[in-house]
Design a protein around this motif. Structure first.
Motif, PDB file in Angstrom:
ATOM      1  N   HIS A  22       0.822  -1.202   0.000  1.00  0.00           N
ATOM      2  CA  HIS A  22       0.000   0.000   0.000  1.00  0.00           C
ATOM      3  C   HIS A  22       0.864   1.263   0.000  1.00  0.00           C
ATOM      4  O   HIS A  22       0.656   2.169  -0.816  1.00  0.00           O
ATOM      5  CB  HIS A  22      -0.917  -0.018   1.219  1.00  0.00           C
ATOM      6  N   ARG A  23       1.855   1.301   0.883  1.00  0.00           N
ATOM      7  CA  ARG A  23       2.660   2.516   0.982  1.00  0.00           C
ATOM      8  C   ARG A  23       3.500   2.725  -0.280  1.00  0.00           C
ATOM      9  O   ARG A  23       3.652   3.844  -0.752  1.00  0.00           O
ATOM     10  CB  ARG A  23       3.569   2.442   2.211  1.00  0.00           C
ATOM     11  N   LEU A  33       5.402  13.905   1.403  1.00  0.00           N
ATOM     12  CA  LEU A  33       4.569  12.715   1.590  1.00  0.00           C
ATOM     13  C   LEU A  33       5.296  11.456   1.151  1.00  0.00           C
ATOM     14  O   LEU A  33       5.229  10.417   1.821  1.00  0.00           O
ATOM     15  CB  LEU A  33       3.260  12.883   0.813  1.00  0.00           C
ATOM     16  N   VAL A  34       5.987  11.530   0.008  1.00  0.00           N
ATOM     17  CA  VAL A  34       6.731  10.346  -0.467  1.00  0.00           C
ATOM     18  C   VAL A  34       7.797   9.945   0.547  1.00  0.00           C
ATOM     19  O   VAL A  34       7.993   8.762   0.847  1.00  0.00           O
ATOM     20  CB  VAL A  34       7.355  10.635  -1.846  1.00  0.00           C
ATOM     21  N   GLN A  81       8.183   5.069   6.612  1.00  0.00           N
ATOM     22  CA  GLN A  81       7.303   4.132   7.313  1.00  0.00           C
ATOM     23  C   GLN A  81       7.420   2.720   6.744  1.00  0.00           C
ATOM     24  O   GLN A  81       7.505   1.736   7.489  1.00  0.00           O
ATOM     25  CB  GLN A  81       5.854   4.623   7.222  1.00  0.00           C
ATOM     26  N   ALA A  82       7.437   2.616   5.433  1.00  0.00           N
ATOM     27  CA  ALA A  82       7.554   1.293   4.805  1.00  0.00           C
ATOM     28  C   ALA A  82       8.878   0.630   5.161  1.00  0.00           C
ATOM     29  O   ALA A  82       8.939  -0.565   5.467  1.00  0.00           O
ATOM     30  CB  ALA A  82       7.408   1.410   3.292  1.00  0.00           C
ATOM     31  N   GLN A  85      -5.025   9.597   2.955  1.00  0.00           N
ATOM     32  CA  GLN A  85      -3.801   9.362   2.189  1.00  0.00           C
ATOM     33  C   GLN A  85      -4.119   9.183   0.709  1.00  0.00           C
ATOM     34  O   GLN A  85      -3.401   9.683  -0.169  1.00  0.00           O
ATOM     35  CB  GLN A  85      -3.073   8.128   2.737  1.00  0.00           C
ATOM     36  N   SER A  86      -5.193   8.450   0.400  1.00  0.00           N
ATOM     37  CA  SER A  86      -5.561   8.269  -1.004  1.00  0.00           C
ATOM     38  C   SER A  86      -6.042   9.578  -1.613  1.00  0.00           C
ATOM     39  O   SER A  86      -5.775   9.866  -2.794  1.00  0.00           O
ATOM     40  CB  SER A  86      -6.647   7.190  -1.125  1.00  0.00           C
ATOM     41  N   ARG A  87      -6.758  10.365  -0.833  1.00  0.00           N
ATOM     42  CA  ARG A  87      -7.193  11.656  -1.354  1.00  0.00           C
ATOM     43  C   ARG A  87      -5.998  12.558  -1.644  1.00  0.00           C
ATOM     44  O   ARG A  87      -5.980  13.288  -2.634  1.00  0.00           O
ATOM     45  CB  ARG A  87      -8.128  12.327  -0.348  1.00  0.00           C
TER      46      ARG A  87
END
Length: 478
Positions: free
Chosen positions: A227-228, A256-257, A263-264, A352-354
């Motif tokens: 997902h990430r 954001l990237v 996190q990933a 996050q998707s938005r």
């Protein structure tokens, strides 16, 4: 059966052996030939003496002895015949060795006990009568010796018992011991076969568990990273598009990237660290205390439902059916449950998707007034719902960029339902080009069915795609 009571036709470890004629071993044949030779010599001398007493030619007695003595060769194959011949020649006062060995072999064989008792009684009676007549004749020949009347019968009875009872009792003991040894050998062979089957089955279960563990690790890695990384790719594409036109937005997308990448990497490093520790312990032959719990905690922080046993069955596509002996799945509780994602984080997930440019609508049904996050459910249920929504939105990013999506969450009596539906790609947008292993839907189905829920996925009539899941979920106190 040998003279020691061992069974014929088997070796020391149950292996078949061969001997001449009906003997299982050569030493058994040598023993019987020696006994038959000794019996023949005895019968010849006793036959010659009987012929002198009966005023017959000695040749007749010698021939009778030569015929009776070798019968002992048949004692292992025909013990009844040997005893009958010894009874038949009892009036001739011959065949003492033949009678003794024959009774022993008969008692130690598998002949019915009633037949053994009958023949032993006949032998004792014949010996008693023959001894009584012989002793009385000898006493009558001596005029100066007059014994009491009870002495001759008592001596005859004692001699009959001495010549009959010991070989019969010894044969019964040896036969019982032989049958006990045979039964123990059969039980040992049965246990050996059973252990061999159990070992084969354990090997099959170990191989099945290894395959299940590979599948589980692949699924957890997919859930943690896919997902990430997908969102990172989407943001990177947006960053490339607006880098020159809107530097402020490009900077925001770059941040954001970076956050998603960190996190990933953190989640991936923690999971691989646990696996690497377990592999090193397995190579040393040691047991790492708490390794399964650590892996469960890491996966739970990423929103994954992990079981403590490798033999846990997962009812999903491409996963084999668990063996009957597979234990009940044990969910790791404690810190792992509290650190996993829950329903209150769905809004952040949708956000996050938005932020990546997708138009997503989130609706929640059945929420009581004053409860912004809805009712509280068991941690595995909330994590599963979170992961279903996360994977469904990831698939929209991958395969339907630019499509509108709708996430619906419904709180019902005793169950929790979730549905993620997207429309067709707007403007004929092409696939985002993100790699896909085809495990997303399989992993969602496995997670839902493992909790006793129902999972359905498929295209819609409008050209989009829909993912639906219903889980049994009694509400818990907040």
């Amino acid at each position: 059966m040998t003279a020691t009571g061992a069974s014929e036709g088997v070796g020391a470890r149950g292996a078949p052996v061969s001997g001449p004629w009906w003997w299982a071993r050569r030493r058994s044949a040598v023993l019987d030939v020696g006994l038959a030779a000794a019996s023949t010599v005895e019968c010849v001398f006793e036959g010659a003496r009987f012929a002198d007493g009966a005023q017959l030619p000695q040749l007749v007695g010698v021939l009778l002895g030569l015929l009776v003595g070798p019968v002992l060769l048949l004692r292992r194959r025909r013990p009844v015949v040997v005893v009958l011949v010894s009874i038949a020649v009892t009036p001739a006062v011959m065949g003492g060795l033949l009678s003794t060995v024959g009774l022993y072999t008969l008692a130690a064989s598998d002949v019915p006990r009633r037949i053994t008792a009958l023949l032993a009684s006949m032998t004792a009676a014949g010996t008693l009568v023959t001894t009584f007549l012989s002793l009385r004749q000898d006493v009558a020949a001596q005029e100066d010796f007059q014994p009491p009347g009870w002495l001759i019968p008592a001596m005859s009875l004692a001699l009959g018992l001495v010549l009959t009872a010991p070989p019969v009792l010894w044969g019964l003991y040896v036969g019982a011991r032989r049958r006990l040894v045979e039964s123990l050998r059969e039980r040992a062979d049965g246990l050996e076969r059973e252990l061999s089957l159990l070992a084969d089955r354990a090997e099959e279960r170990a191989e099945w568990a290894r395959n299940e563990e590979r599948t589980r690790i692949a699924r957890e890695m997919h859930d943690v990273v896919a997902h990430r990384v997908s969102l990172m790719v989407v943001h990177a594409a947006a960053l490339q598009a607006v880098a020159l036109k809107d530097p402020e937005k490009a900077s925001k997308n770059a941040g954001l990237v970076g956050d998603m990448g960190r996190q990933a990497l953190t989640e991936l490093r923690e999971m691989l660290g646990v696996l690497r520790t377990a592999d090193a312990a397995a190579a040393r032959g040691d047991v790492v205390s708490g390794a399964p719990e650590r892996l469960a905690a890491v996966a739970s922080r990423a929103g994954a439902t992990v079981r403590a046993r490798p033999s846990e069955p997962f009812a999903g596509e491409g996963v084999g059916e668990a063996p009957e002996e597979a234990g009940e799945p044990v969910t790791v509780a404690g810190e792992a449950d509290s650190e996993g994602p829950h329903l209150a984080e769905l809004a952040d997930l949708v956000g996050q998707s938005r932020a990546a440019g997708m138009v997503v609508e989130l609706s929640v049904d059945g929420v009581a007034e004053g409860e912004p996050a809805g009712r509280r459910y068991a941690p595995p249920v909330e994590r599963t719902v979170y992961r279903v929504v996360q994977e469904a939105l990831t698939n929209v990013h991958k395969h339907a960029p630019g499509a509108r999506a709708r996430v619906r969450l419904a709180h019902r009596e005793g169950e929790l339902a979730v549905q993620v539906e997207n429309g067709p790609c707007e403007g004929g947008a092409a696939d985002a080009g993100l790699p896909s292993g085809g495990n997303g839907l399989v992993g969602m189905r496995e997670r839902v069915t493992a909790l006793g829920g129902v999972f359905v996925s498929g295209p819609t009539d409008a050209g989009g795609f829909r993912v639906s899941a219903v889980l049994p979920a009694p509400a818990e106190a907040a």
